[in-house]
Design a protein around this motif. Structure first.
Motif, PDB file in Angstrom:
ATOM      1  N   ALA A 148       0.832  -1.210   0.000  1.00 36.31           N
ATOM      2  CA  ALA A 148       0.000   0.000   0.000  1.00 36.31           C
ATOM      3  C   ALA A 148       0.865   1.257   0.000  1.00 36.31           C
ATOM      4  O   ALA A 148       0.586   2.221  -0.726  1.00 36.31           O
ATOM      5  CB  ALA A 148      -0.935  -0.005   1.213  1.00 36.31           C
ATOM      6  N   LYS A 149       1.928   1.251   0.791  1.00 37.94           N
ATOM      7  CA  LYS A 149       2.826   2.406   0.858  1.00 37.94           C
ATOM      8  C   LYS A 149       3.615   2.573  -0.438  1.00 37.94           C
ATOM      9  O   LYS A 149       4.013   3.693  -0.788  1.00 37.94           O
ATOM     10  CB  LYS A 149       3.786   2.256   2.043  1.00 37.94           C
ATOM     11  N   SER A 150       3.828   1.478  -1.169  1.00 36.83           N
ATOM     12  CA  SER A 150       4.538   1.596  -2.443  1.00 36.83           C
ATOM     13  C   SER A 150       3.676   2.292  -3.493  1.00 36.83           C
ATOM     14  O   SER A 150       4.203   2.866  -4.450  1.00 36.83           O
ATOM     15  CB  SER A 150       4.959   0.203  -2.952  1.00 36.83           C
ATOM     16  N   LEU A 151       2.367   2.257  -3.306  1.00 37.96           N
ATOM     17  CA  LEU A 151       1.454   2.943  -4.216  1.00 37.96           C
ATOM     18  C   LEU A 151       1.327   4.425  -3.865  1.00 37.96           C
ATOM     19  O   LEU A 151       1.160   5.271  -4.740  1.00 37.96           O
ATOM     20  CB  LEU A 151       0.067   2.296  -4.166  1.00 37.96           C
ATOM     21  N   GLU A 154       2.236   8.393   1.253  1.00 40.46           N
ATOM     22  CA  GLU A 154       1.505   9.106   2.296  1.00 40.46           C
ATOM     23  C   GLU A 154       0.194   8.414   2.668  1.00 40.46           C
ATOM     24  O   GLU A 154      -0.618   8.980   3.424  1.00 40.46           O
ATOM     25  CB  GLU A 154       1.203  10.533   1.822  1.00 40.46           C
ATOM     26  N   ALA A 155      -0.010   7.213   2.183  1.00 40.16           N
ATOM     27  CA  ALA A 155      -1.261   6.508   2.441  1.00 40.16           C
ATOM     28  C   ALA A 155      -1.460   6.285   3.939  1.00 40.16           C
ATOM     29  O   ALA A 155      -0.526   5.948   4.675  1.00 40.16           O
ATOM     30  CB  ALA A 155      -1.267   5.163   1.719  1.00 40.16           C
ATOM     31  N   SER A 156      -2.709   6.475   4.369  1.00 41.63           N
ATOM     32  CA  SER A 156      -3.095   6.133   5.732  1.00 41.63           C
ATOM     33  C   SER A 156      -3.488   4.655   5.744  1.00 41.63           C
ATOM     34  O   SER A 156      -4.368   4.239   4.987  1.00 41.63           O
ATOM     35  CB  SER A 156      -4.267   7.003   6.177  1.00 41.63           C
ATOM     36  N   THR A 157      -2.815   3.851   6.553  1.00 47.19           N
ATOM     37  CA  THR A 157      -3.086   2.416   6.596  1.00 47.19           C
ATOM     38  C   THR A 157      -3.510   1.999   7.998  1.00 47.19           C
ATOM     39  O   THR A 157      -3.042   2.557   8.998  1.00 47.19           O
ATOM     40  CB  THR A 157      -1.861   1.596   6.177  1.00 47.19           C
TER      41      THR A 157
END
Length: 350
Positions: A148-151, A154-157
């Protein structure tokens, strides 16, 4: 205080995903849950969904599915849209809706190493393009969080621990880690779960000991283009008994039969079937994939290696104690209390 209203959106209401949604609903009774679905299973009337709505199942009807998300969101007026799996995530994030979308991929399609490189690149581009439309990404493992972070750096996971979705009972008790010469897997007949690999393991094992039985619990996924039927034929040719889709008491009855659970998928979010098998006290072994890194599960890379591992466990070798310990560890760390806490944090974040 008004209950938080959550609309679950999925195009694959079957198998692990339907069981995952059931768990979310059961663990958060203070939330008003609604369902927009397509898939191979009818939603269970026993689940307390406030409303249930259908959508087209075929991905070829994407425009109609996106419109359906918009229609149902306008009707339900959710505080959160919880989108499950790839197509559910695409539909919900393309829809023009006011509610924030929490996207739970249940494993990213671009993580499928068996797909052509170009096709994986397309899947990745789609996910990357839609990533900013997710209020948060709900991940099931550290590996999935890295993806998810590779996409979107700054993604909130939110790490949501999966839990077993079916429990032993007086009628269908746990097996107590008894281990007859039987091996089984639970999953859809899809490339992700890789029935061909399981069939190859069965063939390798039968070449040494034909008395060992193999079972596959699961069936064809959605609209089959012939690949699911071919996978079933490969399993049956290899001597694997294919039981099709089982739910409720039928699934519990199979889980109450002692055996070694071997998970053959070649990429995952985190499989509920592994946790269901652990809950019924089955020794566990898995195909070596990044999802299981750090869990000390007995694993193997190739079908030949997997066959040797299966035989070692069934014959009482050193791997047998690890296979039992792995199930006990999952039962202690991935449980309903942990998931309930994580869910409440997720749903109160907006």
């Amino acid at each position: 205080m008004t209950a938080k209203r959550v609309l679950h959106v999925t195009q694959v209401y079957a198998g692990g995903i339907s069981r995952a949604i059931r768990s979310l609903v059961e663990l958060t009774p203070e939330v008003e849950h609604h369902l927009l679905w397509a898939g191979n299973e009818e939603p269970d009337d026993s689940l307390p969904f406030a409303t249930v709505h259908s959508m087209p199942q075929s991905p070829r009807r994407m425009a109609a599915s996106v419109r359906r998300v918009q229609e149902v969101a306008a009707l339900v007026r959710p505080d959160i849209v919880h989108a499950h799996s790839s197509f559910g995530g695409v539909y919900a994030r393309l829809a023009r809706i006011e509610a924030p979308v929490f996207y739970e991929p249940h494993c990213y399609k671009f993580d499928d190493g068996q797909q052509p490189v170009v096709l994986r690149g397309i899947y990745r581009l789609v996910e990357k393009g839609l990533a900013k439309r997710s209020k948060a990404t709900v991940v099931l493992s550290p590996h999935e969080e890295r993806l998810a972070k590779s996409l979107d750096a700054e993604a909130s996971t939110y790490l949501l621990p999966n839990v077993a979705t079916i429990a032993p009972s007086l009628e269908h008790p746990a097996t107590g880690f008894q281990l007859p010469r039987d091996v089984f897997m639970i999953g859809r007949l899809t490339g992700q779960k890789d029935p061909r690999y399981f069939a190859a393991v069965a063939e390798e094992v039968h070449a040494i000991d034909p008395s060992i039985s193999f079972r596959w619990i699961g069936g064809i996924d959605g609209e089959d283009d012939g690949r699911g039927a071919r996978m079933q034929q490969q399993l049956e040719t290899a001597g694997v008994r294919v039981l099709g889709w089982l739910n409720g008491d039928a699934l519990a009855a199979e889980l109450a039969r002692p055996g070694l659970y071997f998970h053959s998928a070649h990429y995952e979010g985190f499989p509920l079937s592994l946790l269901d098998a652990a809950a019924f006290e089955h020794p566990l072994a898995v195909r070596q994939i990044p999802t299981f890194d750090g869990l000390d599960l007995p694993d193997a890379r190739t079908p030949a290696q997997a066959a040797r591992l299966v035989l070692e466990i069934l014959d009482g070798g050193p791997a047998r104690a690890r296979a039992v310990a792995a199930a006990e560890h999952l039962n202690m760390t991935m449980n309903r209390d942990a998931q309930r806490t994580a869910l409440r944090q997720l749903y109160t974040s907006v």
